[in-house]
Design a protein around this motif. Sequence first.
Motif, mmCIF file in Angstrom:
data_model
loop_
_atom_site.group_PDB
_atom_site.id
_atom_site.type_symbol
_atom_site.label_atom_id
_atom_site.label_comp_id
_atom_site.label_asym_id
_atom_site.label_seq_id
_atom_site.Cartn_x
_atom_site.Cartn_y
_atom_site.Cartn_z
ATOM 1 N N VAL A 287 -11.071 2.652 1.618
ATOM 2 C CA VAL A 287 -9.210 3.412 2.042
ATOM 3 C C VAL A 287 -8.521 2.720 0.644
ATOM 4 C CG1 VAL A 287 -6.755 2.486 2.795
ATOM 5 C CG2 VAL A 287 -8.603 3.305 3.849
ATOM 6 N N ILE A 288 -7.885 3.146 -0.490
ATOM 7 C CA ILE A 288 -7.614 3.163 -1.363
ATOM 8 C C ILE A 288 -5.640 2.849 -0.924
ATOM 9 C CG2 ILE A 288 -6.302 3.431 -3.692
ATOM 10 C CD1 ILE A 288 -8.724 4.969 -4.282
ATOM 11 N N TRP A 289 -5.153 2.172 -1.134
ATOM 12 C CA TRP A 289 -3.750 1.927 -0.677
ATOM 13 C C TRP A 289 -2.568 1.403 -2.167
ATOM 14 C CZ3 TRP A 289 0.704 1.904 2.362
ATOM 15 C CH2 TRP A 289 1.767 1.062 2.031
ATOM 16 N N ASP A 290 -1.524 2.137 -1.762
ATOM 17 C CA ASP A 290 -0.720 1.900 -3.266
ATOM 18 C C ASP A 290 0.543 1.654 -2.773
ATOM 19 O OD1 ASP A 290 1.483 2.828 -5.196
ATOM 20 O OD2 ASP A 290 -0.029 3.616 -5.949
ATOM 21 N N GLY A 291 0.939 0.742 -2.070
ATOM 22 C CA GLY A 291 2.416 -0.336 -1.767
ATOM 23 C C GLY A 291 3.418 0.474 -3.011
ATOM 24 N N LEU A 292 3.460 0.738 -4.166
ATOM 25 C CA LEU A 292 4.615 1.612 -5.060
ATOM 26 C C LEU A 292 5.057 2.705 -4.756
ATOM 27 C CD1 LEU A 292 3.394 0.049 -7.837
ATOM 28 C CD2 LEU A 292 5.057 -1.250 -6.846
ATOM 29 N N ARG A 293 3.384 3.341 -3.832
ATOM 30 C CA ARG A 293 4.040 4.788 -3.656
ATOM 31 C C ARG A 293 3.848 4.862 -2.371
ATOM 32 N NH1 ARG A 293 1.153 5.364 -8.149
ATOM 33 N NH2 ARG A 293 2.330 6.664 -9.974
ATOM 34 N N ARG A 294 4.321 3.985 -1.643
ATOM 35 C CA ARG A 294 3.763 3.778 0.177
ATOM 36 C C ARG A 294 2.910 4.425 0.364
ATOM 37 N NH1 ARG A 294 4.658 -0.644 1.515
ATOM 38 N NH2 ARG A 294 5.087 -0.104 3.795
ATOM 39 N N ALA A 295 1.551 4.831 0.000
ATOM 40 C CA ALA A 295 0.352 5.476 0.266
ATOM 41 C C ALA A 295 -0.391 5.016 0.348
ATOM 42 C CB ALA A 295 0.347 6.498 -0.515
ATOM 43 N N ALA A 296 -1.195 5.523 1.278
ATOM 44 C CA ALA A 296 -3.263 5.196 1.592
ATOM 45 C C ALA A 296 -3.541 6.887 1.984
ATOM 46 C CB ALA A 296 -3.321 4.488 2.823
ATOM 47 N N MET A 297 -4.858 6.538 1.191
ATOM 48 C CA MET A 297 -6.096 7.992 1.805
ATOM 49 C C MET A 297 -7.096 7.224 1.474
ATOM 50 S SD MET A 297 -6.318 10.729 2.811
ATOM 51 C CE MET A 297 -7.338 12.033 2.548
ATOM 52 N N ALA A 298 -8.237 8.181 2.446
ATOM 53 C CA ALA A 298 -9.517 7.807 2.667
ATOM 54 C C ALA A 298 -10.743 8.506 1.531
ATOM 55 C CB ALA A 298 -9.972 8.301 4.387
ATOM 56 N N TYR A 299 -11.170 7.163 1.692
ATOM 57 C CA TYR A 299 -12.346 8.448 0.615
ATOM 58 C C TYR A 299 -13.681 7.803 0.258
ATOM 59 C CZ TYR A 299 -7.899 10.085 -2.459
ATOM 60 O OH TYR A 299 -7.052 10.110 -2.469
ATOM 61 N N ARG A 300 -15.049 8.814 0.056
ATOM 62 C CA ARG A 300 -16.428 8.509 0.142
ATOM 63 C C ARG A 300 -16.490 7.358 -1.495
ATOM 64 N NH1 ARG A 300 -17.738 8.720 5.365
ATOM 65 N NH2 ARG A 300 -17.480 10.074 6.211
ATOM 66 N N PRO A 301 -17.335 6.613 -1.565
ATOM 67 C CA PRO A 301 -16.952 5.541 -1.646
ATOM 68 C C PRO A 301 -18.324 6.079 -3.639
ATOM 69 C CG PRO A 301 -18.129 4.401 -0.535
ATOM 70 C CD PRO A 301 -17.155 5.818 0.125
ATOM 71 N N GLU A 302 -17.870 7.103 -3.866
ATOM 72 C CA GLU A 302 -18.785 8.202 -4.671
ATOM 73 C C GLU A 302 -18.333 8.260 -5.774
ATOM 74 O OE1 GLU A 302 -20.274 11.341 -2.779
ATOM 75 O OE2 GLU A 302 -21.042 9.712 -0.956
ATOM 76 N N VAL A 303 -18.854 8.587 -7.487
ATOM 77 C CA VAL A 303 -18.501 8.885 -8.489
ATOM 78 C C VAL A 303 -19.581 9.445 -9.065
ATOM 79 C CG1 VAL A 303 -17.792 9.003 -10.686
ATOM 80 C CG2 VAL A 303 -16.650 6.972 -8.730
ATOM 81 N N GLY A 304 -19.000 11.188 -9.038
ATOM 82 C CA GLY A 304 -20.074 12.344 -9.540
ATOM 83 C C GLY A 304 -21.209 12.215 -8.243
ATOM 84 N N GLY A 305 -21.179 11.719 -7.278
ATOM 85 C CA GLY A 305 -21.730 12.118 -6.396
ATOM 86 C C GLY A 305 -22.628 10.709 -5.986
#
Length: 372
Positions: A287-305
């Motif tokens: 989960v990436i958190w951005d407190g300045l934008r009051r936002a969070a979202m979940a991802y798979r930890p992959e770049v280009g597969g």
Amino acid sequence: MRRLPSLLAVAVLPVSGCSLEDGIGTGPIPDEPLVCDLDPAYLADGGVGRDGIPALSDPLLVPISPVVPANAYVRDEDRVIAVRVGAEWIVIPHNIMWQHEIVNFSGGLDRMSVTYCPLTGTALAFDRTAAGGAELAVSGLLYQANLIMYDRNEPEESFWPQMLGEARCGPRSGARLSRLPVVEMTMGGWKELHPDSRMVGLSGGLNDWRLYVRNPYGEGYDDPHNADFQDYPIPLDDGRLPPKERVLGLPADGPGAAPVALSFAAMGRSGDHAVFEFDYGGAPAIVIWDGLRRAAMAYRPEVGGSPTTFRATPQGVVDELTETTWAVDGIPVAGPLAATGRRLPPVADAYVAFWGAWAAFHPGTALLLTPG
């Protein structure tokens, strides 16, 4: 299976308290019982009638900047919902959803419905294939204070509690809508990331402005400690967090698995930028958190597969494989992959909700961060 209580046909004002002159429609709920797989103790008539809160279909889309009458109804501190369609981001402000709750897109935007329940603070986007491609609309009914949608199928509709994403009344009972990933943040934060994106605009411009500039549920409705869900029945048994603390939650990923959630307050204690690692669906997730934008979202930890790890820096979240900085919406903003159009693979099941509503629909949730 239980029968939905028979409801008298009504033509009353919506919960928001806006008048008919405000342009909000009303409509009847048929006086016919429906067989539903829902606990009747938590079913409620929202008092607005079917389509009393009118869903939008293929609304006007306008640039988010510069400020013009069609987009001037949103302040930088207002929250917005963003969905990605192909190479384009579409923004739907909460302001629009306070009055409409569902926006249906067709044509080049496929058969997508973006939905928001102001009572439970939940924004979800769906592919409508499981509903026969029919548009979704507001039934006027609530389950555990959450929006119940219906599909505009003939001759008989089905009813879909939004947070379940599943038909629980009618001929399509048991069918599940495919979820599409959404990202929520402040409008000001979104403008910094995507100044060229489009948003739902007001065709009446300033003539419609007064309908959409304030939350009709009251400015204090979203207060984390406000336990009032407009008196609609909802179990508030899990007091680990304040009832309207926002969380990013992920439903149970299999039999015997627990749902998981991260509270905004707990993530905020980690600073302006943070990344949290865990397993979900038998694979690593972040989960990436951005407190300045009051936002969070979940991802798979992959770049280009390719699997990689991530670390938080004062500028954002950086992957160890390419040293690229990624924003909370999964887009590269600095480093080798900036401006390449790449995107981190999102976990589409993740969405933001008020804790009380999340815990009601997902009992036994594991909190990945310790409450303060």
